[in-house]
Write a protein that holds these residues in place. Sequence first.
Motif, PDB file in Angstrom:
ATOM      1  N   LEU A 154       5.492  -8.246 -13.529  1.00  0.00           N
ATOM      2  CA  LEU A 154       4.918  -7.647 -14.732  1.00  0.00           C
ATOM      3  C   LEU A 154       3.806  -6.670 -14.384  1.00  0.00           C
ATOM      4  O   LEU A 154       3.721  -5.569 -14.935  1.00  0.00           O
ATOM      5  N   GLU A 155       2.934  -7.077 -13.447  1.00  0.00           N
ATOM      6  CA  GLU A 155       1.776  -6.261 -13.100  1.00  0.00           C
ATOM      7  C   GLU A 155       2.195  -4.926 -12.484  1.00  0.00           C
ATOM      8  O   GLU A 155       1.613  -3.874 -12.788  1.00  0.00           O
TER       9      GLU A 155
ATOM     10  N   GLN B 212      -2.132 -14.008  -7.419  1.00  0.00           N
ATOM     11  CA  GLN B 212      -3.344 -13.970  -8.235  1.00  0.00           C
ATOM     12  C   GLN B 212      -4.508 -13.299  -7.504  1.00  0.00           C
ATOM     13  O   GLN B 212      -5.350 -12.629  -8.111  1.00  0.00           O
ATOM     14  N   GLN B 213      -4.554 -13.457  -6.169  1.00  0.00           N
ATOM     15  CA  GLN B 213      -5.639 -12.867  -5.386  1.00  0.00           C
ATOM     16  C   GLN B 213      -5.618 -11.350  -5.455  1.00  0.00           C
ATOM     17  O   GLN B 213      -6.654 -10.706  -5.282  1.00  0.00           O
ATOM     18  N   GLY B 214      -4.465 -10.760  -5.686  1.00  0.00           N
ATOM     19  CA  GLY B 214      -4.375  -9.319  -5.814  1.00  0.00           C
ATOM     20  C   GLY B 214      -4.917  -8.823  -7.144  1.00  0.00           C
ATOM     21  O   GLY B 214      -5.266  -7.652  -7.269  1.00  0.00           O
ATOM     22  N   LEU B 215      -4.965  -9.711  -8.135  1.00  0.00           N
ATOM     23  CA  LEU B 215      -5.494  -9.352  -9.452  1.00  0.00           C
ATOM     24  C   LEU B 215      -6.998  -9.608  -9.497  1.00  0.00           C
ATOM     25  O   LEU B 215      -7.792  -8.688  -9.571  1.00  0.00           O
TER      26      LEU B 215
ATOM     27  N   GLN C  57     -12.878  -8.844  -8.101  1.00  0.00           N
ATOM     28  CA  GLN C  57     -11.730  -7.946  -8.278  1.00  0.00           C
ATOM     29  C   GLN C  57     -10.805  -7.980  -7.056  1.00  0.00           C
ATOM     30  O   GLN C  57     -11.268  -7.951  -5.917  1.00  0.00           O
ATOM     31  N   GLY C  58      -9.493  -8.036  -7.340  1.00  0.00           N
ATOM     32  CA  GLY C  58      -8.498  -7.970  -6.278  1.00  0.00           C
ATOM     33  C   GLY C  58      -8.084  -6.525  -6.016  1.00  0.00           C
ATOM     34  O   GLY C  58      -8.567  -5.583  -6.646  1.00  0.00           O
ATOM     35  N   LYS C  59      -7.163  -6.356  -5.082  1.00  0.00           N
ATOM     36  CA  LYS C  59      -6.746  -5.009  -4.682  1.00  0.00           C
ATOM     37  C   LYS C  59      -6.031  -4.259  -5.801  1.00  0.00           C
ATOM     38  O   LYS C  59      -6.192  -3.039  -5.942  1.00  0.00           O
ATOM     39  N   LEU C  60      -5.239  -4.968  -6.610  1.00  0.00           N
ATOM     40  CA  LEU C  60      -4.565  -4.286  -7.719  1.00  0.00           C
ATOM     41  C   LEU C  60      -5.577  -3.826  -8.763  1.00  0.00           C
ATOM     42  O   LEU C  60      -5.451  -2.720  -9.306  1.00  0.00           O
TER      43      LEU C  60
ATOM     44  N   LEU D 153      -1.802   2.466  -2.899  1.00  0.00           N
ATOM     45  CA  LEU D 153      -1.963   1.025  -2.727  1.00  0.00           C
ATOM     46  C   LEU D 153      -0.913   0.523  -1.754  1.00  0.00           C
ATOM     47  O   LEU D 153       0.282   0.662  -1.999  1.00  0.00           O
ATOM     48  N   LEU D 154      -1.354  -0.039  -0.652  1.00  0.00           N
ATOM     49  CA  LEU D 154      -0.445  -0.597   0.353  1.00  0.00           C
ATOM     50  C   LEU D 154      -0.408  -2.115   0.217  1.00  0.00           C
ATOM     51  O   LEU D 154      -1.432  -2.781   0.340  1.00  0.00           O
ATOM     52  N   ILE D 155       0.782  -2.653  -0.061  1.00  0.00           N
ATOM     53  CA  ILE D 155       1.011  -4.101  -0.028  1.00  0.00           C
ATOM     54  C   ILE D 155       1.809  -4.349   1.251  1.00  0.00           C
ATOM     55  O   ILE D 155       3.024  -4.123   1.294  1.00  0.00           O
ATOM     56  N   ASP D 156       1.112  -4.784   2.283  1.00  0.00           N
ATOM     57  CA  ASP D 156       1.663  -4.788   3.637  1.00  0.00           C
ATOM     58  C   ASP D 156       2.280  -6.134   4.009  1.00  0.00           C
ATOM     59  O   ASP D 156       1.646  -7.178   3.895  1.00  0.00           O
TER      60      ASP D 156
END
Length: 278
Positions: A130-131, A66-69, A97-100, A112-115
């Motif tokens: 889904l996202e 959720q934090q990414g959203l 706003q999150g990173k996504l 977008l890096l999801i590390d």
Amino acid sequence: MAFTGTQDYIATKELQLAVNAAITLEKPLLVKGEPGTGKTMLAEQLAASLGTDLIQWHIKSTTKAQQGLYEYDAVSRLRDSQLGDEKVHDIKNYIVQGKLWQAFTADKRPVLLIDEIDKADIEFPNDLLLELDKMEFFVYETQELVKATQRPIVIITSNNEKELPDAFLRRCFFHYIQFPSADEMRSIINVHYPDIKQRLVDEALKAFFDLREVPGLKKKPSTSELLDWLKLLVAEDIPAETLHNKDGKTSIPPLYGALLKNEQDIHLFEKLVFMARR
């Protein structure tokens, strides 16, 4: 524009193909490999080569999808209501706003890096299915649909600390970064230290790969640790002859603390050197 690496990043043909395939398919690129093999740097250099922004989301064990959203800051809204602040009447003022979200609404197609996604809870990847697939999500507090104006280029890294769900893997293009060969490592060294003496590189590479072959090491030294070690060797003006074993026996390399990072591996290596000398 195809990715072919940069002057600061040596990408193998296989890695170039994987990056360009993921971009063509508009799927996240899941990159695995030993720590220190340049997974995170890949995203940085890809963004630089494309002349676009890099949005980094570094995952921790406590990170929630959720934090990414977005996050709703209810505490700030409560405090502002107690102080009589007028902005309390618009809930949008408390949506972070999150990173996504940032990646979905960027003016220019970003990277977008999801590390280190494997550090999070096992359900974390499933919570983003889904996202990442539809490139959209719903903000319930404002009844707003956030939809990507253009699909960001998504790079996801993993150190293989835990298995990722099949449903998540199915939505990604996968690439495993093999540990560089001696020739590839030499090219990487020349990028970072173009003026280094080749004799020192020869001896350092031999000592480095010999050390990686020591059986029972808890953590093998990586590319980044080799680069740190070479930087120290140059700074301390260590001659190449110091790394060369004329008798063919194993010896302890100088400044080995840059290569071995825990006491078990140091004790093991010292024990094997002692036995080899007997």
